[in-house]
Design an enzyme around this catalytic site. Structure first.
Site, PDB file in Angstrom:
ATOM      1  N   HIS A 184      27.653  13.753  13.106  1.00  0.00           N
ATOM      2  CA  HIS A 184      26.715  14.884  13.178  1.00  0.00           C
ATOM      3  C   HIS A 184      26.236  15.141  14.611  1.00  0.00           C
ATOM      4  O   HIS A 184      25.698  16.196  14.891  1.00  0.00           O
ATOM      5  CB  HIS A 184      25.520  14.625  12.252  1.00  0.00           C
ATOM      6  CG  HIS A 184      25.884  14.704  10.797  1.00  0.00           C
ATOM      7  ND1 HIS A 184      25.563  15.777   9.994  1.00  0.00           N
ATOM      8  CD2 HIS A 184      26.576  13.855  10.004  1.00  0.00           C
ATOM      9  CE1 HIS A 184      26.022  15.576   8.773  1.00  0.00           C
ATOM     10  NE2 HIS A 184      26.638  14.407   8.746  1.00  0.00           N
ATOM     11  N   ASP A 239      23.071  18.826  21.825  1.00  0.00           N
ATOM     12  CA  ASP A 239      22.844  18.746  20.381  1.00  0.00           C
ATOM     13  C   ASP A 239      24.171  18.942  19.661  1.00  0.00           C
ATOM     14  O   ASP A 239      24.964  19.796  20.072  1.00  0.00           O
ATOM     15  CB  ASP A 239      21.871  19.860  19.948  1.00  0.00           C
ATOM     16  CG  ASP A 239      20.949  19.407  18.829  1.00  0.00           C
ATOM     17  OD1 ASP A 239      21.324  18.471  18.103  1.00  0.00           O
ATOM     18  OD2 ASP A 239      19.864  19.987  18.677  1.00  0.00           O
TER      19      ASP A 239
HETATM   20  O1  F6P Z   1      21.113  14.199  13.470  1.00  0.00           O
HETATM   21  C1  F6P Z   1      21.116  12.844  13.491  1.00  0.00           C
HETATM   22  C2  F6P Z   1      20.118  12.230  12.556  1.00  0.00           C
HETATM   23  O2  F6P Z   1      20.257  10.845  12.555  1.00  0.00           O
HETATM   24  C3  F6P Z   1      20.245  12.686  11.133  1.00  0.00           C
HETATM   25  O3  F6P Z   1      21.235  12.002  10.435  1.00  0.00           O
HETATM   26  C4  F6P Z   1      18.871  12.440  10.630  1.00  0.00           C
HETATM   27  O4  F6P Z   1      18.534  13.198   9.551  1.00  0.00           O
HETATM   28  C5  F6P Z   1      18.007  12.791  11.806  1.00  0.00           C
HETATM   29  O5  F6P Z   1      18.791  12.517  12.935  1.00  0.00           O
HETATM   30  C6  F6P Z   1      16.675  12.080  11.734  1.00  0.00           C
HETATM   31  O6  F6P Z   1      16.767  10.807  12.271  1.00  0.00           O
HETATM   32  P1  F6P Z   1      16.269   9.478  11.559  1.00  0.00           P
HETATM   33  O7  F6P Z   1      17.165   9.251  10.397  1.00  0.00           O
HETATM   34  O8  F6P Z   1      16.415   8.449  12.622  1.00  0.00           O
HETATM   35  O9  F6P Z   1      14.856   9.704  11.146  1.00  0.00           O
END
Ligand code: F6P
Length: 491
Positions: free
Chosen positions: A156, A364
């Site tokens: 992602h 991003d």
């Molecule tokens: O975009 C990367 C990501 O890790 C997503 O998978 C996730 O929803 C978001 O960032 C939020 O991060 P975290 O899971 O560390 O709260």
């Protein structure tokens, strides 16, 4: 017919009254149709060091299996290697890279433990789809345990160019682990190019046609699948929210002024200090626009146990105070800085209210806020998206005002242009972007990836839209897999 198994660090468990995001809905939808299992971290940390067996819950025909982390795993795997090493590296921030053998070992350990828990639940013809940077080695670990199933991985985040990636001790093992998948999906062609650049260079692999490659004794394919949103339902939500109490309250508080809106997790990849500088620049260099707008930044707390995130929070508090101290009048202040998150519906109404959506990450993977902002607009009077060239979405949303977020003057000029843009130009720019957001939704993204994975990787252009036949979509029977540990810990 193949069953689908999704593995991701966070699992979107169905909760009463909770609104799931577009990605979660799209994945659940595929799991429901194909029959499936969603496996990942529960979000819980077992403070006493004793991790209970994984918990499973079945809902809507989907089995969700989640497992806790010990405090040590949480520190080393999540805060450590995932979010203090891979996250900055994958966002091109070598200066923020933290390298520690301990956290690397923790990362490998948790991936191996997840694989060991998941392996007994896998059926012979399951298709496995692993998500994101936390779980790169998972596929390789499953292969070690004899899982020969078709396996795909989607990243992602961005993928760094080889010149940056080699700064990571263990880079070879990481890329070798990616080669254990049959299909490796990225957000953009740039990411695919960076990955294949490493494979063809450092790894001395062979690069074939259409993203196929052979390296470390395996052949697979890499391709770009730009993720989208649930466009129609988000647009409907925003239209419905136009009259919500929250939206009405926001509009009233603006007293006729235009709104510049930024919404993100409080993360250094999002370029928030640079954005605040651009607002300051706008106030300095376009003094005629003073009092005509307010800038509202919603920055939801994130990864607060990582020192860099706490430092960023302090930096933004000080920037907001500085700008307001410098430019506010007794009856107007330019910056509203909000350090909390809002639910999806409230945000949809806010996006629709904003004359300018300001999305300026320094790097991003995709940035779905940009796409949601577009989907939320009133077609007769849409706002303007000011978008960083370093967001994956800039590849698709070319009718936004594309800016270099490092250049505060350029962003300020774009903001001035957006605030004063005639309706006819706003409508034509919006239409062009909305066409893209409507064509490439989260569902087309999912079906393109799964179509390629299930169909043995048919040739795709960068982004395919396979029909559903290729997925073998039939209502599935959904018993737990043989070998799955029953009732003791089933909830
Ligand atoms: O975009 C990367 C990501 O890790 C997503 O998978 C996730 O929803 C978001 O960032 C939020 O991060 P975290 O899971 O560390 O709260």
């Amino acid at each position: 017919m193949s069953r689908l198994v999704i593995v991701s660090n966070r699992v979107s468990l169905p909760r009463k009254g909770a609104q799931a995001g577009g990605l979660a809905v799209a994945l659940r939808d595929a799991l429901e149709r194909l029959g499936g299992l969603w496996f990942g971290w529960s979000g819980e940390v077992a403070e006493d060091g004793a991790v209970p067996p994984p918990r499973a819950v079945t809902h809507g025909g989907i089995t969700y299996v989640t497992t806790d982390l010990t405090r040590q795993d949480y520190e080393e795997f999540y805060n450590g290697f995932s979010n203090s090493t891979l996250w900055p590296l994958f966002h091109f921030r070598l200066g923020l890279l933290e390298v520690s053998r301990r956290s690397y070992e923790g990362y490998l350990r948790v991936n191996a433990a997840f694989a060991a828990q998941l392996a007994p639940m896998i059926r012979r013809d399951d298709v496995i789809w692993v998500h994101d940077y936390h779980l790169i080695p998972l596929g390789d670990e499953l292969r070690r345990l004899g899982i020969a199933n078709r396996m795909g991985f989607f990243l992602h985040t961005p993928f760094p160019v080889p010149e940056l990636l080699v700064a990571l001790p263990g880079h070879r093992r990481l890329v070798r682990a990616l080669c254990a998948y049959d299909l490796v999906g990225f957000q953009t062609r740039d990411d695919v190019r960076a990955f294949l650049g490493y494979v063809g260079g450092e790894a001395r692999g062979e690069i074939g046609e259409g993203g196929r490659f052979t390296a470390y004794g395996r052949s697979a394919k890499a391709a770009a699948y730009p993720i989208g949103i649930d466009t129609a339902s988000f647009a409907a939500l925003a239209a419905a929210q136009a009259a919500s109490p929250e939206t009405a309250g926001l509009i009233e508080s603006l007293q006729g002024r235009k709104l510049i809106l930024g919404v993100e997790r409080l993360d250094y990849s999002k370029g928030l200090p640079h954005r605040f500088d651009a607002i300051e620049c706008l106030l300095e260099c376009h003094a005629d626009l003073k009092r005509q707008f307010e800038f509202m930044q919603i920055a939801a707390p994130s990864r607060e146990e990582v020192a860099r995130y706490r430092a960023l929070k302090r930096q933004l508090e000080s920037a907001a105070g500085r700008i307001n101290g410098r430019f506010s009048e007794f009856d107007w202040q330019p910056v509203r800085y909000i350090n909390k998150g809002y639910d999806r519906a409230t945000l949809a109404g806010f996006y629709r209210t904003a004359t300018v959506g300001l999305v300026t990450p320094l790097r991003d993977g995709m940035n779905l806020v940009a796409k949601e902002y577009v989907a939320a607009q009133d077609p007769t009077d849409p706002g303007v998206l000011v978008l960083s060239r370093f967001a994956g979405s800039a590849r698709e949303l070319q009718s936004a005002l594309i800016v270099n977020p490092f250049d505060a003057d350029e962003v300020a000029d774009a903001l001035a242009r957006a605030l004063t843009m005639p309706a006819i130009e706003r409508r034509s720019r919006w239409r062009a972007m909305m066409d893209v957001v409507e064509a490439n939704t989260v569902e087309t993204w999912r079906d393109a990836f799964l179509g390629d994975l299930a169909a043995g990787m048919v040739e795709t252009d960068d982004f395919a839209h396979p029909d559903e036949e290729g997925l073998g979509l039939e209502p599935p029977p959904l018993p737990l897999a043989p070998g799955f540990q029953p009732p003791g810990y089933l909830r």
